[in-house]
Scaffold this active site. Sequence first.
Site, PDB file in Angstrom:
ATOM      1  N   LYS A   1      16.492   9.710   2.796  1.00  0.00           N
ATOM      2  CA  LYS A   1      17.394   8.606   2.451  1.00  0.00           C
ATOM      3  C   LYS A   1      18.756   9.106   1.990  1.00  0.00           C
ATOM      4  O   LYS A   1      19.758   8.442   2.214  1.00  0.00           O
ATOM      5  CB  LYS A   1      16.763   7.711   1.373  1.00  0.00           C
TER       6      LYS A   1
ATOM      7  N   LYS B   1      10.178   5.600  12.168  1.00  0.00           N
ATOM      8  CA  LYS B   1       9.251   4.545  11.729  1.00  0.00           C
ATOM      9  C   LYS B   1       9.948   3.183  11.731  1.00  0.00           C
ATOM     10  O   LYS B   1      11.170   3.109  11.547  1.00  0.00           O
ATOM     11  CB  LYS B   1       8.635   4.890  10.359  1.00  0.00           C
TER      12      LYS B   1
ATOM     13  N   LYS C   1      12.900  -1.580   7.417  1.00  0.00           N
ATOM     14  CA  LYS C   1      13.840  -2.657   7.067  1.00  0.00           C
ATOM     15  C   LYS C   1      15.272  -2.177   7.167  1.00  0.00           C
ATOM     16  O   LYS C   1      16.187  -2.963   7.332  1.00  0.00           O
ATOM     17  CB  LYS C   1      13.622  -3.062   5.602  1.00  0.00           C
TER      18      LYS C   1
HETATM   19  P1  TYM Z   1       8.230  -0.273   1.201  1.00  0.00           P
HETATM   20  O1  TYM Z   1       8.826  -1.481   0.588  1.00  0.00           O
HETATM   21  O2  TYM Z   1       9.139   0.621   2.004  1.00  0.00           O
HETATM   22  O3  TYM Z   1       7.013  -0.647   2.126  1.00  0.00           O
HETATM   23  C1  TYM Z   1       5.938  -1.468   1.683  1.00  0.00           C
HETATM   24  C2  TYM Z   1       4.629  -0.966   2.284  1.00  0.00           C
HETATM   25  O4  TYM Z   1       4.698  -0.971   3.709  1.00  0.00           O
HETATM   26  C3  TYM Z   1       4.344   0.310   4.219  1.00  0.00           C
HETATM   27  N1  TYM Z   1       5.152   0.559   5.436  1.00  0.00           N
HETATM   28  C4  TYM Z   1       4.645   0.936   6.626  1.00  0.00           C
HETATM   29  N2  TYM Z   1       3.375   1.171   7.017  1.00  0.00           N
HETATM   30  C5  TYM Z   1       3.194   1.530   8.324  1.00  0.00           C
HETATM   31  N3  TYM Z   1       4.225   1.660   9.213  1.00  0.00           N
HETATM   32  C6  TYM Z   1       5.504   1.434   8.855  1.00  0.00           C
HETATM   33  N4  TYM Z   1       6.498   1.549   9.735  1.00  0.00           N
HETATM   34  C7  TYM Z   1       5.761   1.063   7.492  1.00  0.00           C
HETATM   35  N5  TYM Z   1       6.899   0.767   6.798  1.00  0.00           N
HETATM   36  C8  TYM Z   1       6.504   0.472   5.545  1.00  0.00           C
HETATM   37  C9  TYM Z   1       4.690   1.281   3.101  1.00  0.00           C
HETATM   38  O5  TYM Z   1       3.977   2.490   3.223  1.00  0.00           O
HETATM   39  C10 TYM Z   1       4.321   0.495   1.872  1.00  0.00           C
HETATM   40  O6  TYM Z   1       2.944   0.608   1.594  1.00  0.00           O
HETATM   41  N6  TYM Z   1       8.062   2.841  -2.726  1.00  0.00           N
HETATM   42  C11 TYM Z   1       7.358   1.749  -2.051  1.00  0.00           C
HETATM   43  C12 TYM Z   1       7.142   0.539  -2.941  1.00  0.00           C
HETATM   44  C13 TYM Z   1       6.427   0.846  -4.202  1.00  0.00           C
HETATM   45  C14 TYM Z   1       5.027   1.137  -4.346  1.00  0.00           C
HETATM   46  C15 TYM Z   1       4.833   1.329  -5.737  1.00  0.00           C
HETATM   47  C16 TYM Z   1       3.969   1.223  -3.454  1.00  0.00           C
HETATM   48  C17 TYM Z   1       6.969   0.888  -5.443  1.00  0.00           C
HETATM   49  N7  TYM Z   1       6.032   1.176  -6.364  1.00  0.00           N
HETATM   50  C18 TYM Z   1       3.577   1.636  -6.255  1.00  0.00           C
HETATM   51  C19 TYM Z   1       2.702   1.531  -3.984  1.00  0.00           C
HETATM   52  C20 TYM Z   1       2.517   1.741  -5.353  1.00  0.00           C
HETATM   53  C21 TYM Z   1       8.200   1.298  -0.860  1.00  0.00           C
HETATM   54  O7  TYM Z   1       9.403   1.452  -0.851  1.00  0.00           O
HETATM   55  O8  TYM Z   1       7.501   0.603   0.076  1.00  0.00           O
END
Ligand code: TYM
Length: 330
Positions: A112, A195, A198
């Site tokens: 990032k 991947k 968003k």
């Molecule tokens: P975030 O908001 O980017 O994504 C949310 C969830 O979606 C999954 N994900 C995917 N899985 C498969 N293929 C993809 N292309 C894909 N894009 C996103 C992510 O793995 C995630 O599970 N840091 C985290 C949010 C967070 C979190 C936490 C998660 C904050 N605190 C504590 C678990 C536990 C994030 O930015 O996810």
Amino acid sequence: MRIVSGIQPTGNLHLGNYLGAIRNWVRMQDETAGECFFFLADLHAISDYQEPTAFARGIREMAAALIACGVDPDRATLFRQSKVAAHAELQWLLNGTARVGWLNRMTQFKDKSGKNREGASVALYTYPVLQAADVLLYQATHVPVGEDQKQHLELARDIATKFNTDYQVELFTLPEPIIPPAAARIMSLRDGSAKMSKSDPSDMSRVNLTDDADTIAAKVRKAKTDPEPLPETAEGLAERPEARNLVGIYAALAGVTVADVLGRFAGQGFGAFKPALADLMVETLGPIGVRLRALAADPAELDRLMDKGAERAAIAAAPTLAGAYSALGL
Ligand code: TYM
């Protein structure tokens, strides 16, 4: 079992989030006896600039999307991270335990921040410590996430272990990531090596849960592929990332294996496969989109549900936070 997970409320919920994480949240909520805590990681989101008005709207829309996918605010505790002060407090306490060398190894920070490391926010750098606080606060045993979050959870385990050892307590539980084998990493529709995300500038790269049937069909039709027909076996997809991604999405949506999908489509080109995939997507995501739009029309009710969740979460978080202060001698 304590199940905890979060999602950043920026942009739309997309197919990668749904198949990689949210569908598992709902399954675990419905099929296990574990207590579930699901939250909108709005404090994580400010590691990047968010225009405040659009951000506030996006937070409610994400709440609506999660409920539309099946998260049930009566059975799971659904809340905004920023409304439970214990998350930010525990992060600071854990900053004393987390090591700079550990954070330097985080691939998401490297990706990032890119070439502009010096210009990245401090929050982007310490982001994984907040994520550790998110799960350790609730004594999470299981954390349903996509593959890209695995490294952050390993860090949470390292922080928990070091804290417990340094202060000679058995305060934190080590969380296990739960990653769906079939949909751990859904790729962009425009580039099989990136991947689905968003933050991709091209909306054609992802399917949003808010997309209507025509938009979904157009995105699948224009998805990048290759000229070869589909192979007989999964090995035949090894060097074909775009084809592998589309077949994987079909398998995950239909709840079948990649071999099952190839059993049906082997020898056929994308001219036959893409319309079948688009139909399946519309069939699966269409009803979610309808529910999402209905829920988003009542922002006051969404706020009420989120606030109720935050009250419950704050009560559940309090003992661990108190334990951390006490272990530190504070
Ligand atoms: P975030 O908001 O980017 O994504 C949310 C969830 O979606 C999954 N994900 C995917 N899985 C498969 N293929 C993809 N292309 C894909 N894009 C996103 C992510 O793995 C995630 O599970 N840091 C985290 C949010 C967070 C979190 C936490 C998660 C904050 N605190 C504590 C678990 C536990 C994030 O930015 O996810």
